[in-house]
Each structure stands twice: as structure tokens, then as C-alpha cells.
Scaffold this motif. Structure first.
Motif, PDB file in Angstrom:
ATOM      1  N   TRP A 172      -0.496  -0.419  -2.513  1.00 38.78           N
ATOM      2  CA  TRP A 172      -0.664   0.932  -3.043  1.00 38.78           C
ATOM      3  C   TRP A 172      -1.964   1.513  -2.487  1.00 38.78           C
ATOM      4  O   TRP A 172      -3.045   0.944  -2.682  1.00 38.78           O
ATOM      5  CB  TRP A 172      -0.757   0.916  -4.565  1.00 38.78           C
ATOM      6  N   GLU A 173      -1.862   2.657  -1.836  1.00 39.53           N
ATOM      7  CA  GLU A 173      -3.041   3.382  -1.368  1.00 39.53           C
ATOM      8  C   GLU A 173      -2.968   4.823  -1.859  1.00 39.53           C
ATOM      9  O   GLU A 173      -1.946   5.274  -2.345  1.00 39.53           O
ATOM     10  CB  GLU A 173      -3.103   3.356   0.162  1.00 39.53           C
ATOM     11  N   SER A 174      -4.083   5.528  -1.734  1.00 39.79           N
ATOM     12  CA  SER A 174      -4.189   6.904  -2.259  1.00 39.79           C
ATOM     13  C   SER A 174      -3.847   6.898  -3.747  1.00 39.79           C
ATOM     14  O   SER A 174      -2.871   7.520  -4.198  1.00 39.79           O
ATOM     15  CB  SER A 174      -3.274   7.865  -1.485  1.00 39.79           C
ATOM     16  N   LEU A 175      -4.675   6.207  -4.519  1.00 46.29           N
ATOM     17  CA  LEU A 175      -4.417   6.001  -5.955  1.00 46.29           C
ATOM     18  C   LEU A 175      -4.845   7.221  -6.758  1.00 46.29           C
ATOM     19  O   LEU A 175      -5.728   7.154  -7.611  1.00 46.29           O
ATOM     20  CB  LEU A 175      -5.172   4.751  -6.437  1.00 46.29           C
ATOM     21  N   ASP A 176      -4.197   8.349  -6.495  1.00 49.21           N
ATOM     22  CA  ASP A 176      -4.643   9.596  -7.125  1.00 49.21           C
ATOM     23  C   ASP A 176      -4.406   9.637  -8.625  1.00 49.21           C
ATOM     24  O   ASP A 176      -5.068  10.382  -9.346  1.00 49.21           O
ATOM     25  CB  ASP A 176      -3.957  10.793  -6.459  1.00 49.21           C
ATOM     26  N   ARG A 177      -3.456   8.836  -9.138  1.00 48.24           N
ATOM     27  CA  ARG A 177      -3.208   8.808 -10.582  1.00 48.24           C
ATOM     28  C   ARG A 177      -4.140   7.824 -11.296  1.00 48.24           C
ATOM     29  O   ARG A 177      -4.142   7.763 -12.523  1.00 48.24           O
ATOM     30  CB  ARG A 177      -1.752   8.419 -10.853  1.00 48.24           C
ATOM     31  N   ILE A 178      -4.901   7.053 -10.538  1.00 52.69           N
ATOM     32  CA  ILE A 178      -5.846   6.093 -11.109  1.00 52.69           C
ATOM     33  C   ILE A 178      -7.278   6.549 -10.852  1.00 52.69           C
ATOM     34  O   ILE A 178      -8.071   6.731 -11.777  1.00 52.69           O
ATOM     35  CB  ILE A 178      -5.619   4.685 -10.523  1.00 52.69           C
ATOM     36  N   THR A 210      -0.476   1.810 -15.573  1.00 57.41           N
ATOM     37  CA  THR A 210      -0.704   0.948 -14.408  1.00 57.41           C
ATOM     38  C   THR A 210      -0.144  -0.446 -14.652  1.00 57.41           C
ATOM     39  O   THR A 210       0.487  -1.039 -13.765  1.00 57.41           O
ATOM     40  CB  THR A 210      -2.208   0.868 -14.087  1.00 57.41           C
ATOM     41  N   SER A 237       5.659   2.557  -8.279  1.00 61.38           N
ATOM     42  CA  SER A 237       4.582   2.726  -7.292  1.00 61.38           C
ATOM     43  C   SER A 237       4.163   4.187  -7.168  1.00 61.38           C
ATOM     44  O   SER A 237       2.964   4.511  -7.150  1.00 61.38           O
ATOM     45  CB  SER A 237       5.036   2.191  -5.931  1.00 61.38           C
ATOM     46  N   TRP A 244      -7.602   0.446  -3.293  1.00 57.24           N
ATOM     47  CA  TRP A 244      -6.200   0.046  -3.130  1.00 57.24           C
ATOM     48  C   TRP A 244      -5.865  -1.116  -4.049  1.00 57.24           C
ATOM     49  O   TRP A 244      -6.751  -1.822  -4.549  1.00 57.24           O
ATOM     50  CB  TRP A 244      -5.890  -0.309  -1.678  1.00 57.24           C
ATOM     51  N   GLN A 256       1.615   5.697  -9.460  1.00 52.01           N
ATOM     52  CA  GLN A 256       0.215   5.306  -9.337  1.00 52.01           C
ATOM     53  C   GLN A 256      -0.414   5.734  -8.014  1.00 52.01           C
ATOM     54  O   GLN A 256      -1.625   5.906  -7.933  1.00 52.01           O
ATOM     55  CB  GLN A 256       0.088   3.778  -9.464  1.00 52.01           C
ATOM     56  N   CYS A 257       0.391   5.874  -6.965  1.00 50.18           N
ATOM     57  CA  CYS A 257      -0.180   6.116  -5.639  1.00 50.18           C
ATOM     58  C   CYS A 257       0.689   7.092  -4.839  1.00 50.18           C
ATOM     59  O   CYS A 257       1.844   7.334  -5.167  1.00 50.18           O
ATOM     60  CB  CYS A 257      -0.305   4.799  -4.874  1.00 50.18           C
TER      61      CYS A 257
END
Length: 479
Positions: free
Chosen positions: A166-172, A26, A103, A57, A106-107
Motif C-alpha cells: 500500500w502506497e499513497s496512504l491518503d486515508r491514513i 485500517t 486496500s 507505506w 486505505q491507499c
């Protein structure tokens, strides 16, 4: 002769998912986006983390020159610029991929809004929408995602600038990831960015002010410049290469014994003293690589070892050397070309030797208060078969015992000293040092004053009674 060919465009959804696996952390991903802000002349960059569970986000807002609609579309297009194109000397980019790949790592939803000349443009990549599309096209959407328009409002208060969302932070925000983990992530990002951009954050005024959740990020200086206890730093050395001039400066850092607890912890860096030894590679004052020996070594590659943890070397590269130094897309690795490896090896050998000497002496001065050498109780004998450590019989405390023992007991005392010499637990000391990441306590470190005074009084009385010294002479000898 007709050459046959086929048009084979990549599938958008498949390639975008593959690009997500480049291995950004990140902090590294944010640094890549911040590079664009600095290249755009921003004097302030605000990174905002907002915890909302799966709807969390992160945004990066700068007050740079901004982009018009056509320029923004180019910035959002993968591969719009070739890494072979000539860049401005101050440009921190190279591949034209950083904003997108960083980006996407991460998202799943990347929105970029940019303002110039009072006009705002906004484009968005939405990986879920692309995956669900039947035409498999490379589709960039206009405007923010539904319900997220308010997140772009901070840009309205600037005359120019860019906001990356950044939205939909599926990797975080993964399963079991909670607010405490999010808080730890913010702290970790702050330490990394303080290191990556420390040169740009330093100075009065600084090149740029960086904020995380409205908190100013303080730079972390790997070289402890200006510290009064720092034992050595070299002049700047220069090496001319076909792709540009490389500058190097070598440093041996202050030993722990001359640092406060807070200074020692801070100077160790995000990964600790051992990990941060070695070369620090900069391009346009931006740190690319923090520590490590670049695959150099004599006979075998040097590893990060405790004895060399005080050695750090800065390398400054122009962005014309990217190809020769194999700078990667993430700007997190570099490999020196063959032509400069001997030069770097020589610099590193000298710095490592100096650092080892300071480390071995635990930072103690070798010169006393009156420019007289301080006598150590141990001496080192370098033999063909290896190194031996011997007790110095000329040391005042040892000599006093031998003289007091007289001829009748001298052999017994010498036998005791020999047993001590031969049974020093070298392997255990080395193991404990490796496991604890520090050398064992010596030099009365941590001992109460009473314990030191007790030893000093024994030696003091011996100097007066046996040596016949005056009180003044005995004090001088002890000091």
C-alpha cells in the motif's frame, strides 16, 4: 418482441473513488488481506509499517502458494468472482472484492506481486493515474511504481508467496498526522488482529504466525479458556439450519475480584469489558463480530449493560451460511436468520442471567472454606411493586448490636437501620457505576489490613464475651 437495452459500464475513476467509502478501519482492511494469505496456505504473514511522512507505506508478505500471472490478474479484477459461486470449505473470502476494496479504503496505489514456480508477476492499481487518464479505462499497470521496486525485494527470498503493498496512504497519513499517531495506529492494529485471528494464532503449532514489524502477534482469547477462576462455560450446543450447522458455546467470565490488574486489563479487550459482551461470530475460525447481542431481546433489543459484561457466547458458522446471516463485504457484521433467533435468544437469556448473578456478587464465593454458606448483611425482597434491599437482622454483626442494645434501645437501633435501608443512594451508585464502568468498591477492597483487623477484633471479642464462645469457635465463626 424486441427488448431494447443499453450498455452502461461504470466510469472507472468514479466507481473506484466510491468504493473507497465502504468504511473499513485500517485493522479491518489488513484483516481482509490477511484472509487471502491464510486461504493460500501461508504459515507466516509479515505486516510491515514504514513511516516516511506522505511517502509512508504498509506491506503484507506471506509464504503461501502464490499466484501465476493469470490468477493474479483475476485476483486484481473487481467482481471477477461471484459471491454465489461455491467456495472451498476453508475459504475465508466470499465477494471477490476484499483485496481491492480493503486496500483502496486505505491507499491510492495498490501493488501486488506474487511468486509461484520461481516466476514472479506484479500488477498495480494506481487511482491517481486512472483519474488523470482521458480514456476512463479500467487499467491495471504492470510492475511497481517508479522508485518502489526495492519494496518488493523480500519476495525474492521465498520459494512462493505474495506481497501486497500500500502506497499513497491518503486515508491514513492525513494533515497533522505524525509518527506518534503512526505508532498508535500500529498498536491498535496489533490488538485488533490478535482478536480477529486468535483461534488461528493459538495452539502449538499454530495455523499461522503473524508478525507486525517483525514482532510476533500474541492471540487474545475472549473467553479466558483454562482460567482457574472462570465460573461457568456450557457444553457446545448445535443447531441444524438449511444452510449449515451452527455451533454455540456460552461463557461467564471471571469477575475482576479474582483477576490481577494485568489480567483484568487484558481480558477486557480492545474496547473494554462492556463493549465486548455478547456474541462472537466466527467463520472458519476467523472472528467476524466481537460482541453485541445481534439485535436480539425480549420485548426490546438488548443493549450492552454493565451487569451483563461477563457474558460472552461463541458462534461458529460455515461459509455456506453467509447469505442467510447477511455477512457483509467487510466481514464486520452479521444478522441471524429468523429460524435461529429463538434458539439464540434462549442461550443468551441463560448466559446473561448467570453473568448478572456473578457480577452482582462481585465475584465473592457464596460458600465458605468448610462448604458452609457465607452470611451477607443485605437481603433482597422481591415485591409486586419492585425490589427492596433490607439489612439482615440475623447477620452476626447486626444481631450482636440488637442484643446488646436491649429492649430500652432496640427501637432506636431499628429506626437507624430503617433509615439506612431507605436512604441507600441507589441512583448515585448506578450513575457512578455507569460512568466509571465498574461497581463501587466493597468487601474491604483496597482497605489496609489494620482496618479489617479492627472490625474483626470487635466481632471476635463480642463472640467470646457475649456469646461465650471459645477462641476456636469464635475464629471458626468469623471465617
Amino acid at each position: 418482441m424486441t427488448i431494447k437495452s443499453r450498455y452502461a459500464p461504470p466510469r472507472a475513476a468514479a466507481l473506484l473513488e466510491a468504493l473507497r467509502g465502504l468504511g473499513y478501519t485500517t485493522a479491518a482492511a489488513l484483516a481482509d488481506v490477511i484472509d487471502n494469505s491464510i486461504s493460500a496456505g501461508a504459515s507466516e504473514v509479515h505486516v510491515t509499517f514504514d513511516w516516511r511522512g506522505p511517502s509512508s507505506w504498509i506491506s503484507i508478505l506471506d509464504n503461501g502458494r502464490g499466484m501465476e500471472d493469470a490468477e493474479l490478474e483475476t485476483a486484481m479484477t473487481l467482481g471477477a468472482k461471484s459471491p454465489l459461486d461455491e467456495r472451498a470449505a476453508t475459504d475465508l473470502g466470499r465477494f471477490g472484492m476484499g483485496l481491492k476494496t480493503a486496500s483502496f479504503s486505505q491507499c491510492r496505489c495498490l501493488t501486488v506481486a506474487s511468486k509461484r514456480n520461481s516466476k514472479t508477476s506484479c500488477l498495480r492499481w494506481d487511482l491517481d493515474a486512472i483519474a488523470a487518464s482521458s480514456d476512463d479505462g479500467w487499467r491495471i499497470f504492470e510492475g511497481a511504481s517508479s522508485g518502489s521496486e526495492f519494496l518488493l525485494e523480500p519476495l525474492e527470498f521465498l520459494s512462493s508467496g505474495t506481497l501486497v503493498l500500500w502506497e499513497s496512504l491518503d486515508r491514513i497519513v492525513t494533515p497533522s498526522f505524525g509518527p506518534d499517531h503512526f505508532s498508535d495506529l500500529i498498536d491498535g492494529v496489533e490488538t485488533r488482529l490478535a482478536m480477529t485471528f486468535h483461534r488461528l494464532l493459538e495452539g502449538n503449532p499454530s495455523t499461522v504466525n503473524l508478525y507486525i514489524n517483525n514482532k510476533l502477534v500474541r492471540p487474545w482469547d475472549p473467553f479466558m479458556m483454562g482460567h482457574p477462576g472462570k465460573p461457568w462455560e456450557s457444553p457446545i450446543a448445535v443447531c441444524s439450519t438449511p444452510s449449515g450447522i451452527v455451533e454455540a458455546q456460552c461463557h461467564v467470565l471471571t469477575h475482576q475480584d479474582r483477576l490481577s490488574s494485568n489480567e483484568f486489563l487484558h481480558a477486557g479487550g480492545p474496547d473494554g469489558w462492556t463493549s465486548h459482551q455478547g456474541f462472537y461470530v466466527y467463520r472458519n475460525h476467523r472472528l467476524l463480530l466481537a460482541g453485541g447481542w445481534l439485535g436480539l431481546g425480549q420485548g426490546r433489543t438488548w443493549n450492552r449493560e454493565e451487569s451483563h459484561r461477563l457474558a460472552r457466547i461463541s458462534l461458529d458458522l460455515p461459509n455456506t451460511t453467509d447469505a442467510d446471516w447477511k455477512i457483509d463485504v467487510k466481514k464486520s457484521s452479521a444478522r441471524p436468520p429468523v429460524s435461529v433467533r429463538p434458539w439464540l435468544t434462549k442461550l443468551a437469556e441463560d448466559t446473561r442471567a448467570r453473568a448478572r448473578k456473578v457480577f452482582a456478587y462481585r465475584g465473592r464465593p457464596t460458600i465458605g472454606p468448610r462448604d458452609e454458606p457465607v452470611t451477607h448483611a443485605w437481603k433482597v425482597d422481591h415485591l409486586k411493586s419492585g425490589v427492596r434491599y433490607r439489612i439482615d437482622e440475623n447477620h452476626p454483626s447486626v444481631a450482636a448490636v440488637l442484643e446488646a442494645a436491649g429492649a430500652s434501645h432496640a427501637s432506636l437501633v431499628n429506626a437507624m437501620l430503617r433509615v439506612i435501608e431507605e436512604t441507600v443512594p441507589v441512583q448515585r451508585i448506578w450513575l457512578d457505576t455507569a460512568e466509571n464502568k465498574d461497581t463501587p468498591r466493597t468487601g474491604f477492597d483496597g482497605e489496609p489490613n489494620e482496618a479489617v483487623i479492627e472490625v474483626a477484633m470487635v466481632l471476635f471479642n463480642d463472640l467470646i464475651e457475649r456469646k461465650g464462645m471459645s477462641i476456636l469457635e469464635a475464629r471458626k465463626s468469623l471465617s
